[in-house]
Design a protein around this motif. Structure first.
Motif, short mmCIF file in Angstrom:
data_model
loop_
_atom_site.label_atom_id
_atom_site.label_comp_id
_atom_site.label_asym_id
_atom_site.label_seq_id
_atom_site.Cartn_x
_atom_site.Cartn_y
_atom_site.Cartn_z
N ARG A 51 0.85 -1.18 0.00
CA ARG A 51 0.00 0.00 0.00
C ARG A 51 0.90 1.25 0.00
NH1 ARG A 51 -3.17 -2.63 4.50
NH2 ARG A 51 -5.15 -3.40 3.64
N ASP A 52 0.29 2.41 -0.19
CA ASP A 52 1.10 3.62 -0.31
C ASP A 52 1.78 4.01 0.99
OD1 ASP A 52 -1.09 4.55 1.10
OD2 ASP A 52 -1.51 6.22 -0.26
N ASP A 53 1.39 3.41 2.12
CA ASP A 53 2.07 3.67 3.39
C ASP A 53 3.05 2.58 3.78
OD1 ASP A 53 0.32 1.63 3.98
OD2 ASP A 53 -0.66 2.66 5.66
N GLY A 54 3.27 1.61 2.88
CA GLY A 54 4.20 0.54 3.12
C GLY A 54 3.60 -0.70 3.75
N THR A 55 2.33 -0.67 4.13
CA THR A 55 1.69 -1.86 4.68
C THR A 55 1.34 -2.84 3.56
OG1 THR A 55 -0.48 -0.78 4.62
CG2 THR A 55 0.79 -0.62 6.68
N VAL A 56 1.01 -4.06 3.95
CA VAL A 56 0.82 -5.16 2.99
C VAL A 56 -0.65 -5.29 2.60
CG1 VAL A 56 1.04 -7.65 2.65
CG2 VAL A 56 2.82 -6.39 3.88
N PRO A 57 -0.97 -5.32 1.30
CA PRO A 57 -2.35 -5.58 0.89
C PRO A 57 -2.76 -6.99 1.32
CG PRO A 57 -1.04 -4.71 -0.94
CD PRO A 57 -0.09 -5.05 0.16
N PRO A 58 -3.99 -7.17 1.79
CA PRO A 58 -4.39 -8.49 2.29
C PRO A 58 -4.49 -9.56 1.22
CG PRO A 58 -6.25 -6.97 2.26
CD PRO A 58 -5.05 -6.16 1.97
N ASP A 59 -4.56 -9.16 -0.07
CA ASP A 59 -4.66 -10.17 -1.13
C ASP A 59 -3.32 -10.46 -1.79
OD1 ASP A 59 -4.47 -7.68 -2.32
OD2 ASP A 59 -5.88 -8.13 -3.94
N ASN A 60 -2.21 -10.03 -1.20
CA ASN A 60 -0.91 -10.44 -1.72
C ASN A 60 -0.80 -11.96 -1.69
OD1 ASN A 60 0.09 -7.93 -2.36
ND2 ASN A 60 1.80 -7.98 -0.92
N PRO A 61 -0.12 -12.56 -2.68
CA PRO A 61 -0.16 -14.02 -2.81
C PRO A 61 0.49 -14.80 -1.68
CG PRO A 61 1.39 -13.04 -4.37
CD PRO A 61 0.61 -11.92 -3.79
N PHE A 62 1.40 -14.19 -0.91
CA PHE A 62 2.07 -14.94 0.15
C PHE A 62 1.54 -14.61 1.54
CE2 PHE A 62 4.94 -15.43 -3.38
CZ PHE A 62 5.52 -16.68 -3.18
N VAL A 63 0.50 -13.81 1.63
CA VAL A 63 -0.09 -13.50 2.93
C VAL A 63 -0.60 -14.77 3.59
CG1 VAL A 63 -2.03 -12.35 4.07
CG2 VAL A 63 -0.68 -11.11 2.37
N GLY A 64 -0.19 -14.99 4.83
CA GLY A 64 -0.64 -16.16 5.57
C GLY A 64 0.11 -17.43 5.27
N ARG A 65 1.10 -17.39 4.40
CA ARG A 65 1.86 -18.60 4.07
C ARG A 65 3.05 -18.71 5.02
NH1 ARG A 65 3.61 -20.01 -2.04
NH2 ARG A 65 1.41 -19.40 -2.28
N ALA A 66 3.18 -19.82 5.70
CA ALA A 66 4.26 -20.01 6.67
C ALA A 66 5.62 -19.93 5.98
CB ALA A 66 4.10 -21.37 7.36
N GLY A 67 6.55 -19.20 6.60
CA GLY A 67 7.90 -19.10 6.09
C GLY A 67 8.07 -18.16 4.92
N ALA A 68 7.03 -17.41 4.56
CA ALA A 68 7.11 -16.51 3.41
C ALA A 68 6.83 -15.08 3.84
CB ALA A 68 6.11 -16.93 2.33
N ARG A 69 7.46 -14.14 3.17
CA ARG A 69 7.24 -12.73 3.45
C ARG A 69 5.98 -12.26 2.73
NH1 ARG A 69 11.26 -9.83 6.41
NH2 ARG A 69 9.64 -8.24 6.11
N PRO A 70 5.06 -11.63 3.46
CA PRO A 70 3.79 -11.24 2.84
C PRO A 70 3.91 -10.11 1.82
CG PRO A 70 3.93 -10.37 5.08
CD PRO A 70 5.11 -11.29 4.89
N GLU A 71 5.03 -9.39 1.84
CA GLU A 71 5.21 -8.30 0.88
C GLU A 71 5.40 -8.79 -0.55
OE1 GLU A 71 7.56 -7.05 4.66
OE2 GLU A 71 7.11 -8.89 3.53
N ILE A 72 5.80 -10.06 -0.71
CA ILE A 72 6.21 -10.57 -2.02
C ILE A 72 5.02 -10.68 -2.97
CG2 ILE A 72 7.18 -12.57 -3.24
CD1 ILE A 72 8.83 -13.13 -0.69
N PHE A 73 5.23 -10.16 -4.19
CA PHE A 73 4.26 -10.35 -5.27
C PHE A 73 4.77 -11.37 -6.28
CE2 PHE A 73 2.09 -9.08 -9.26
CZ PHE A 73 0.78 -9.19 -8.83
#
Length: 372
Positions: free
Chosen positions: A191-213
């Motif tokens: 997001r424009d403030d640096g937070t992570v969109p909830p529909d990013n593909p790695f959100v909630g995946r163990a061992g993965a960074r949620p920022e990754i597209f």
């Protein structure tokens, strides 16, 4: 201000033909063009952005943000730029305006930022003021930090929904690109403030960074949003050969270093595979390398034969590349002004429909391509 008024104001601010110096004439397959030197007073320029009034912001890798207006480069850099690690390929890199900049005066800088353990590709959010930047806040770091000065990536682009994409290099450490718990060798979406969109593909995946597209990238130095489809396109450096043009797909792995058309600098094989199941193939691969940097779709009217073309600078090829496309399909390409400008680092379409280039050297310059 309506669109026509904006175009007239912007063109008058950046044009200033009395102080521009015409250089060479070039004939291409579609147009005859003129290369104009606007300034040669830049040190290792890296990124550009046009303000709504037509002034241009230009980053210099040693850590300065410059303003070009009324045909002249302001001799005084803008204050407020965060401290950068200007070593190797690191320093102050890209600049990008918020989509609502005209209202909120927010912009973003990418740079090599320091901290415990070394440096990392970093993004800061800042407010534009008449006296310089203020409220400068670090909103992203491609952790973990590392020593060395190679492969920072660092391009920034916003999509049509207002989400921000940032490229990160793998810091010349190949395994980082294939580690979803590591932010090196990725394209992140924020997001424009640096937070992570909830529909990013790695959100909630163990061992993965949620920022990754997307992941599996080497050193991506160009991002552009397709003017019709809204898809984000990316271009990156391979090693010896294997530069790639890609269309980004959520969660996709782009292969590096498990699949590549390039070889290592010492001639050794990096991977026997150019393609692998479950990994995205590039739209276009360059062997030998052209070292692509900067990326923009042309949508203007100054060069009607180029409408819809994709442009990138070729650092090692000493040329500007015009890539012809049919939708998402590569058709062919043309090398422009070959041998005339060394190290074209960035290319942008101006509000006047012209193309603007910066060259990455200690005596770097800002140039404009015009119809002859």
């Amino acid at each position: 201000m309506n669109r026509r008024q904006f175009t007239l104001v912007a063109a008058s601010v950046i044009a200033a033909p009395a102080v521009a110096r015409a250089q060479d004439m070039f004939k291409t397959s579609k147009h005859t063009l003129r290369l104009v030197t606007l300034t040669s007073g830049l040190e290792q320029p890296w990124g550009m952005a046009f303000l709504p009034d037509g002034r241009m912001l230009i980053t210099e890798r040693p850590g300065r943000l410059r303003v070009f207006a009324n045909g002249r480069l302001d001799p005084t850099p803008l204050p407020g730029v965060p401290r950068v690690v200007a070593s190797g390929q690191g320093g102050l890199l890209d600049v990008c305006l918020h989509p609502d900049f005209a209202q909120n005066r927010v912009l973003y800088l990418s740079y090599s930022g320091e901290g415990a353990g070394g440096s990392a590709t970093t993004v800061a959010r800042a407010e534009w003021g008449d006296g310089g930047l203020r409220s400068v806040t670090r909103i992203f770091e491609a952790l973990p930090r590392a020593s060395g000065g190679l492969h920072f990536g660092s391009r920034i682009a916003f999509d049509r929904t207002g989400l921000m994409y940032v490229t990160t290099g793998e810091r010349y450490n190949k395994p980082r690109a294939q580690d979803p718990g590591d932010l090196g060798g990725k394209v992140v979406r924020l997001r424009d403030d640096g937070t992570v969109p909830p529909d990013n593909p790695f959100v909630g995946r163990a061992g993965a960074r949620p920022e990754i597209f997307t992941w599996g990238h080497r050193n991506p130095q160009g991002l552009a949003v397709h003017p019709e489809t809204g898809k984000v396109w990316e271009i990156e450096h391979g090693p010896r050969g294997g530069d790639e043009l890609n269309i980004l797909k959520a969660g996709a792995n782009y292969g590096w270093p498990k699949a590549t058309a390039g070889i290592d600098y010492n001639g050794s094989i990096i991977s026997p595979y150019k393609t692998l199941p479950g990994m995205e193939d590039p739209i276009r691969t360059w062997v030998p390398s052209i070292s692509p940097s900067g990326l923009c779709f042309y949508t203007g009217t100054a060069f009607p034969g180029w409408k819809g073309s994709l442009f990138t600078g070729g650092l090692s090829a000493n040329a500007l590349f015009r890539i012809e496309l049919d939708g998402a399909r590569y058709i062919g390409e043309e090398r422009l002004i070959e041998g005339r400008l060394p190290y074209i680092r960035d290319v942008r379409q101006g509000p006047d429909g012209m193309l603007y280039l910066v060259t990455h050297s200690d005596k770097g310059g800002l140039f404009r391509l015009e119809p002859a």
